[in-house]
Write a protein that holds these residues in place. Structure first.
Motif: not given
Length: 500
Positions: A157-165, A192-199, A219-223
């Protein structure tokens, strides 16, 4: 048929008890009654002579031995009937100054609860554990397993949240939060918090609807696709590990119990090592199989020292008795024969031995179909010589009642203190005594009258001509009973055959 207190008609000379000793130049006189049979031969008296395993200093030589054979028998019978001393527990050894010193307790190889008391150290190739990561995670204790389970999800969760951020930061979405004409990669991601919640919403497929990816971010679609696939793999892996760990049959072995002590006593006139096993559950173990191992250090003839040598103990593999129908508690028996490692062990040697008996019960759990294994062990001081397990089954109205309160209870029985080899030799002596006593009775019966010298000259001439000579004699009682035609090497026929 028990061998003790057996009555036989006579006893041969070579089975007579030895004379206690004589010095040089001294004559030992034994009464003539020593060769006369008394008609009674007691196995316990013979074992009293056989069982002397400890080396004792020889008594001083006697000048004269005038005791009769009956007096010797009476003395040995009195010694045999003396109450036996209880030998349970290890006797304390004497120290240098005569102080009592407790016997050192042996380190167990397998604990009573089945845990193997072995720790692996100085392992250089630890990477081999990672090649079988699934089994490694299953073998971890519950504390480590829960920690790995939580960390696996938290890290992803943290890894993909960081990528979304990072995507939002690189595209400038964080700089156009108030610009309504700007199309971000993910709506409503302002930090970052909102990106982590989206992850978390993406990987767990929650989908609250407030944060959603737009079509303006390839890029977001591939992720999103990558996180959905990896999230499913993490779920399958971690849920599989937890399911296998929960369904392991290790706890099923907690309801398979072994007796606290093993016992050695007579069964069908043979020494047997026995222990008891039982199942506390009503669901049975399918295909239960019993094995036993002797753990004892030894030294080979070449001088090699083997610290923990494992020797098989037969519990009925040849006859199929090792396959159990474990519905009620069973007593597992190992017959101490010539192939047993306890063939030369007597009661006195048992108190000095240092070994461990590991018993293993394997079977398939009826409810889950998984293989279960229960283990226990017995040290030398936990083997009771001359004991037997108490019965624990009674017949009630319509069913059999099992009293588990008597599962570990034993009681003392009369058991020879000699080894199985010495007991076998004593039994062989009894057989030899019986054989020679019957032969002596046959010799005492009236033999056939030798009439070869009284026959007429015609019989001698016929024998010279090469014809067979028939000797006519009276039939004895033994011949009439058994119908034998040969006795003491002479051939007999009836009168009718001779006339023919």
């Amino acid at each position: 048929m028990a061998l003790e207190n057996s009555v036989f008609p006579s006893r041969p000379d070579f089975l007579s008890f030895p004379v206690e000793g004589k010095g040089e130049g001294e004559e030992v006189e034994v009464g003539t009654e020593a060769t006369v049979s008394t008609g009674v031969f007691n196995l316990s008296e013979e074992l009293g002579h056989v069982v002397t395993s400890e080396a004792t200093p020889s008594p001083p030589p006697l000048a004269k031995v005038n005791r009769s054979f009956q007096a010797k028998l009476a003395e040995r019978e009195a010694k045999a009937n003396q109450p036996r001393k209880k030998t349970q527990g290890a006797e304390k050894e004497k120290g240098r100054f005569g102080w009592a010193r407790a016997r050192r307790k042996r380190q167990r190889y397998v604990e009573k609860n089945g845990r193997c008391n072995v720790q692996h150290g100085n392992m250089q190739e630890t990477y081999r554990y990672l090649t079988d990561i699934f089994t490694t995670l299953v073998d971890l204790n519950w504390r480590c397993s829960l920690f790995v389970f939580v960390m696996a999800y938290a890290v992803t969760w943290l890894f993909f949240g960081a990528i979304w951020y990072l995507i939002a930061y690189c595209r400038g979405d964080l700089d156009h939060l108030e610009d309504e004409t700007w199309t971000p990669c993910v709506n409503n991601v302002n930090g970052f918090i909102s990106a982590f919640l989206f992850s978390i919403e993406t990987e767990t497929t929650i989908g609250y609807g407030h944060r959603v990816i737009t079509d303006q971010c390839p890029v977001g679609t591939m992720l999103l696709l990558l996180q959905a696939i990896l999230g499913s793999m993490v779920n399958a892996f971690m849920v599989g590990c937890m399911f296998v760990k929960i369904s392991q049959p290790n706890k099923r072995a907690e309801t398979l119990v072994f007796s606290k002590h093993a016992v050695i006593s007579l069964r069908d006139d043979k020494l047997c090592l026995m222990f008891r096993v039982g199942d506390l559950r009503s669901s049975h173990i399918v295909g239960a199989n019993m094995r036993a191992k002797l753990i004892k250090s030894k030294q080979t003839q070449e001088g090699e020292f083997i610290p923990l040598d494992q020797t098989d103990i037969s519990v009925g593999f040849e006859t199929g008795d090792d396959r159990l129908f474990l519905v009620s508690p069973l007593v597992i028996s190992h017959e101490i024969d010539a192939h047993s490692p306890f063939w030369d062990m007597s009661q006195a040697q048992l108190e000095k031995e240092d070994f461990e008996i590991v018993v293993i019960l394997e079977g398939m759990v009826e409810a889950t179909g998984m293989t279960c294994q229960a283990r226990s062990s017995y040290l030398a001081e936990e083997v009771l010589w001359g004991h037997r397990f108490s019965p624990m089954m009674s017949l009630a109205e319509g069913f059999f009642d099992i009293d588990y309160g008597a599962f570990h209870h034993t009681f003392e029985v009369d058991t020879p203190s000699c080894s199985a080899r010495e007991l076998s030799l004593a039994a062989a002596r009894l057989d030899a005594h019986l054989y020679w006593s019957i032969s002596s009775r046959l010799d005492e019966e009236p033999t056939l009258t030798n009439q070869a010298a009284k026959q007429p000259d015609s019989s001698s001439t016929n024998s010279k001509a090469g014809e067979t000579t028939f000797i006519v004699g009276e039939m004895t009682d033994i011949q009439e009973q058994t119908g034998l035609g040969e006795l003491n090497g002479s051939v007999t026929t009836n009168q009718s055959e001779l006339e023919a």
